[in-house]
Every structure is written in C-alpha cells, then in structure tokens.
Design a protein around this motif. Sequence first.
Motif, PDB file in Angstrom:
ATOM      1  N   ARG A 263       4.158 -19.376 -24.519  1.00  0.00           N
ATOM      2  CA  ARG A 263       2.801 -19.233 -24.496  1.00  0.00           C
ATOM      3  C   ARG A 263       2.189 -18.102 -25.070  1.00  0.00           C
ATOM      4  NH1 ARG A 263       0.590 -15.465 -21.332  1.00  0.00           N
ATOM      5  NH2 ARG A 263       1.609 -14.695 -19.449  1.00  0.00           N
TER       6      ARG A 263
ATOM      7  N   ASP B 121       0.155 -11.954 -23.867  1.00  0.00           N
ATOM      8  CA  ASP B 121      -1.036 -11.188 -23.348  1.00  0.00           C
ATOM      9  C   ASP B 121      -1.756 -10.479 -24.381  1.00  0.00           C
ATOM     10  OD1 ASP B 121      -1.472 -12.906 -20.783  1.00  0.00           O
ATOM     11  OD2 ASP B 121       0.372 -11.908 -20.186  1.00  0.00           O
ATOM     12  N   ILE B 122      -0.806  -9.895 -24.941  1.00  0.00           N
ATOM     13  CA  ILE B 122      -1.019  -8.622 -25.817  1.00  0.00           C
ATOM     14  C   ILE B 122      -0.038  -8.682 -27.080  1.00  0.00           C
ATOM     15  CG2 ILE B 122       0.231  -6.830 -24.335  1.00  0.00           C
ATOM     16  CD1 ILE B 122      -1.738  -4.625 -25.358  1.00  0.00           C
TER      17      ILE B 122
ATOM     18  N   ASP C 262       2.510  -3.883 -30.630  1.00  0.00           N
ATOM     19  CA  ASP C 262       2.272  -2.509 -31.217  1.00  0.00           C
ATOM     20  C   ASP C 262       3.317  -1.520 -30.609  1.00  0.00           C
ATOM     21  OD1 ASP C 262       0.783  -0.316 -32.156  1.00  0.00           O
ATOM     22  OD2 ASP C 262      -0.773  -0.743 -30.953  1.00  0.00           O
ATOM     23  N   PRO C 263       3.859  -1.099 -31.531  1.00  0.00           N
ATOM     24  CA  PRO C 263       5.283  -0.319 -30.918  1.00  0.00           C
ATOM     25  C   PRO C 263       4.852   0.857 -30.555  1.00  0.00           C
ATOM     26  CG  PRO C 263       5.478  -0.529 -33.231  1.00  0.00           C
ATOM     27  CD  PRO C 263       4.422  -1.346 -33.090  1.00  0.00           C
ATOM     28  N   THR C 264       5.431   1.634 -29.725  1.00  0.00           N
ATOM     29  CA  THR C 264       5.377   3.233 -29.022  1.00  0.00           C
ATOM     30  C   THR C 264       5.914   3.827 -30.239  1.00  0.00           C
ATOM     31  OG1 THR C 264       5.282   2.533 -26.764  1.00  0.00           O
ATOM     32  CG2 THR C 264       5.693   4.909 -27.415  1.00  0.00           C
TER      33      THR C 264
ATOM     34  N   ASP D  98      11.680  -2.619 -19.338  1.00  0.00           N
ATOM     35  CA  ASP D  98      10.303  -2.295 -20.484  1.00  0.00           C
ATOM     36  C   ASP D  98       9.828  -3.652 -20.167  1.00  0.00           C
ATOM     37  OD1 ASP D  98       8.295  -2.475 -22.338  1.00  0.00           O
ATOM     38  OD2 ASP D  98       9.262  -1.073 -23.539  1.00  0.00           O
TER      39      ASP D  98
ATOM     40  N   GLY E  21       7.666  -6.241 -21.533  1.00  0.00           N
ATOM     41  CA  GLY E  21       6.881  -6.404 -22.832  1.00  0.00           C
ATOM     42  C   GLY E  21       7.592  -5.233 -23.820  1.00  0.00           C
TER      43      GLY E  21
ATOM     44  N   ASP F 281      10.531  -9.766 -22.744  1.00  0.00           N
ATOM     45  CA  ASP F 281       9.176 -10.073 -23.712  1.00  0.00           C
ATOM     46  C   ASP F 281       9.280 -11.582 -23.663  1.00  0.00           C
ATOM     47  OD1 ASP F 281       7.924  -7.816 -26.102  1.00  0.00           O
ATOM     48  OD2 ASP F 281       7.560 -10.330 -26.166  1.00  0.00           O
ATOM     49  N   ILE F 282       8.071 -11.933 -24.016  1.00  0.00           N
ATOM     50  CA  ILE F 282       7.778 -13.331 -23.978  1.00  0.00           C
ATOM     51  C   ILE F 282       7.866 -13.938 -25.327  1.00  0.00           C
ATOM     52  CG2 ILE F 282       5.089 -13.114 -24.583  1.00  0.00           C
ATOM     53  CD1 ILE F 282       4.845 -15.348 -22.197  1.00  0.00           C
TER      54      ILE F 282
ATOM     55  N   ALA G  46      10.808 -13.970 -21.427  1.00  0.00           N
ATOM     56  CA  ALA G  46      10.172 -14.475 -20.240  1.00  0.00           C
ATOM     57  C   ALA G  46       8.685 -13.826 -20.089  1.00  0.00           C
ATOM     58  CB  ALA G  46      10.996 -14.611 -18.959  1.00  0.00           C
ATOM     59  N   ASP G  47       8.111 -14.396 -19.219  1.00  0.00           N
ATOM     60  CA  ASP G  47       6.610 -13.755 -18.752  1.00  0.00           C
ATOM     61  C   ASP G  47       6.927 -12.814 -18.086  1.00  0.00           C
ATOM     62  OD1 ASP G  47       4.194 -13.171 -17.963  1.00  0.00           O
ATOM     63  OD2 ASP G  47       3.629 -15.285 -17.655  1.00  0.00           O
ATOM     64  N   LEU G  48       6.303 -11.463 -18.329  1.00  0.00           N
ATOM     65  CA  LEU G  48       6.767 -10.398 -17.329  1.00  0.00           C
ATOM     66  C   LEU G  48       5.930 -10.591 -16.041  1.00  0.00           C
ATOM     67  CD1 LEU G  48       3.942  -7.998 -17.275  1.00  0.00           C
ATOM     68  CD2 LEU G  48       4.226  -8.175 -19.553  1.00  0.00           C
TER      69      LEU G  48
ATOM     70  N   PHE H 227       3.747  -0.900 -21.834  1.00  0.00           N
ATOM     71  CA  PHE H 227       2.756  -0.221 -22.880  1.00  0.00           C
ATOM     72  C   PHE H 227       1.666  -1.762 -23.399  1.00  0.00           C
ATOM     73  CE2 PHE H 227       1.845   0.826 -27.555  1.00  0.00           C
ATOM     74  CZ  PHE H 227       0.445   0.841 -27.510  1.00  0.00           C
TER      75      PHE H 227
HETATM   76  C1  LIG Z   1       2.061  -3.126 -27.159  1.00  0.00           C
HETATM   77  S1  LIG Z   1       3.506  -3.801 -27.228  1.00  0.00           S
HETATM   78  C2  LIG Z   1       4.600  -2.929 -26.599  1.00  0.00           C
HETATM   79  C3  LIG Z   1       6.263  -2.755 -26.925  1.00  0.00           C
HETATM   80  C4  LIG Z   1       6.963  -1.992 -26.516  1.00  0.00           C
HETATM   81  N1  LIG Z   1       6.999  -1.850 -24.900  1.00  0.00           N
HETATM   82  C5  LIG Z   1       6.861  -0.354 -26.915  1.00  0.00           C
HETATM   83  O1  LIG Z   1       6.500   0.257 -26.157  1.00  0.00           O
HETATM   84  O2  LIG Z   1       7.119  -0.316 -28.198  1.00  0.00           O
HETATM   85  C6  LIG Z   1       3.443  -5.193 -25.897  1.00  0.00           C
HETATM   86  C7  LIG Z   1       4.584  -6.368 -25.904  1.00  0.00           C
HETATM   87  O3  LIG Z   1       4.364  -7.164 -24.864  1.00  0.00           O
HETATM   88  C8  LIG Z   1       4.915  -8.382 -25.114  1.00  0.00           C
HETATM   89  N2  LIG Z   1       4.099  -9.488 -24.038  1.00  0.00           N
HETATM   90  C9  LIG Z   1       2.825  -9.851 -24.354  1.00  0.00           C
HETATM   91  N3  LIG Z   1       2.391 -10.402 -23.187  1.00  0.00           N
HETATM   92  C10 LIG Z   1       3.670 -10.497 -22.367  1.00  0.00           C
HETATM   93  C11 LIG Z   1       4.064 -11.376 -21.432  1.00  0.00           C
HETATM   94  N4  LIG Z   1       3.097 -12.077 -20.530  1.00  0.00           N
HETATM   95  N5  LIG Z   1       5.360 -11.331 -20.708  1.00  0.00           N
HETATM   96  C12 LIG Z   1       6.105 -10.722 -21.505  1.00  0.00           C
HETATM   97  N6  LIG Z   1       5.955  -9.952 -22.804  1.00  0.00           N
HETATM   98  C13 LIG Z   1       4.705  -9.943 -23.053  1.00  0.00           C
HETATM   99  C14 LIG Z   1       4.408  -8.698 -26.487  1.00  0.00           C
HETATM  100  O4  LIG Z   1       5.047  -9.788 -26.927  1.00  0.00           O
HETATM  101  C15 LIG Z   1       4.817  -7.422 -27.170  1.00  0.00           C
HETATM  102  O5  LIG Z   1       6.125  -6.859 -27.558  1.00  0.00           O
END
Ligand SMILES: C[S@@+](CC[C@H](N)C(=O)[O-])C[C@H]1O[C@@H](n2cnc3c(N)ncnc32)[C@H](O)[C@@H]1O
Length: 201
Positions: free
Chosen positions: A42, A45-46, A49-51, A73, A75, A97-98, A124-126, A140
């Motif tokens: 799916r 949700d966001i 955007d790397p830290t 981590d 996501g 990460d999804i 997977a979905d966090l 993040f």
């Molecule tokens: C803003 S990025 C942060 C990436 C990383 N944590 C960092 O700090 O560099 C958000 C991440 O969350 C993942 N994401 C969004 N919704 C998610 C969900 N429901 N389950 C798992 N991962 C998800 C996105 O694919 C993306 O890689």
Amino acid sequence: MQHPSPRPRPAAAPTRRGAAAALALALWCGAAACPAQTAPLRAPDIHYDPTPPNVVAAMMRLAEVRAGDVVYDLGCGDGRTVIAALQAGASRAVCVDIDPQRIRESRANAAAAGVADRIRFVEADLFTTDFGDATVIIVFLWPDLNLKLRPRLWREARPGTRVISYVHDMGDWRPHRTQRVTGAHGERNLYLWVIGAPAPG
Ligand SMILES: C[S@@+](CC[C@H](N)C(=O)[O-])C[C@H]1O[C@@H](n2cnc3c(N)ncnc32)[C@H](O)[C@@H]1O
C-alpha cells in the motif's frame, strides 16, 4: 513546525482483487523463492526524505547508543540510521519500511558498510510491526503518524526504551530532552523520550 517536504497524496483504498493477488503470491511462493516485491503493498503514509548525516550522528549521541542496544527505525528509508547505530556500538538493528525500494537500498548500503548481518530488514507496515525487543526506536514521520504510534510505544516498548523523533513531537507527551539541529532541512528539533521514565519537571 512543518515538515520540510510535502506529504504524498492519501493512499488509495486497496482493492479486493489486489488483496487477493497479494495473498495468492504469498501462498504460492516460499520465503526464499519469493520474487522481490517491486511496489509497496500500500502507499507509504509519508514519502521518503532522508535525515541529514550530521543529524543522524546527533541522534546516536542523544540516544546514547551503546553495546547491547537493539535499534529500530520505523520507516527506515535507506537504512542510514540503523547502519549508524551499529557503527556507534549497538548490537543489533531492525530496519522497517513499507517501500520495497527502500528495503533494497538499505540492504545494499548495509552490505557496503559491512553490517548487514546484524540488521533485520522488514518490509512491512510500521503500525503492525512488533518492536517489543527494541531499546532504541527512531522515527522521522509526521505529527499525526507520531500520535497514531504513541499508544503502541507506551503499551509495547519496554521500560527504559529511548524514543527519538526528528522534526515532529508527540503532542502532549513531554520530551525528556529536545535538541536543536541544523542540517539540510534548516534548523529543526530532535526529541528524546524514555518509556516509563517520569516526565521531566
Ligand atoms: C521521512 S522518511 C525517513 C527515512 C529514515 N528514517 C531517515 O531518517 O532517513 C519516512 C520513511 O517511512 C516510510 N514509511 C511510510 N509509511 C510507512 C509505513 N506505514 N510503514 C513503514 N514504513 C513507512 C517511507 O517509505 C520512508 O522511507
């Protein structure tokens, strides 16, 4: 405070046919033989955007990552935080990460860094991933996603688990520490909460 980048459009509701196809694929192939997923089951949700690297380093210091730590981590993007955690001395890490593209990148980056054998990669979905063995949890995400996760953090994370969030707070859950950091997103906050610890005065 606003997230620096726009949010993706809301995820389309999964169709019954799509769900049936995913189930059929999962039943048909064993874990080892399963072809690599090419698109998320799916929409995230966001979006990714790397830290910034200097902020990742600040996260490790704020969480006081050390030997024995199991760092999640939720996501995990390209895996940079979990890789940094192992380089900072953590024992194990879990990269959730999804988006299969992010998991592929994380695996490649971890292999290049020589730490892949100590990271579990979870596509997977966090919101449905177990993190009960975590000692450090990094997110993040987005304000409403932090609030959606918060009850599970309180319920399922072990006492003493350090939770780190970049940019966004957790509503009225007062952080144990807040640190200003400056990186590619400008000046932002890093937050630390400790599960089960009394809220700071
Ligand atoms: C803003 S990025 C942060 C990436 C990383 N944590 C960092 O700090 O560099 C958000 C991440 O969350 C993942 N994401 C969004 N919704 C998610 C969900 N429901 N389950 C798992 N991962 C998800 C996105 O694919 C993306 O890689």
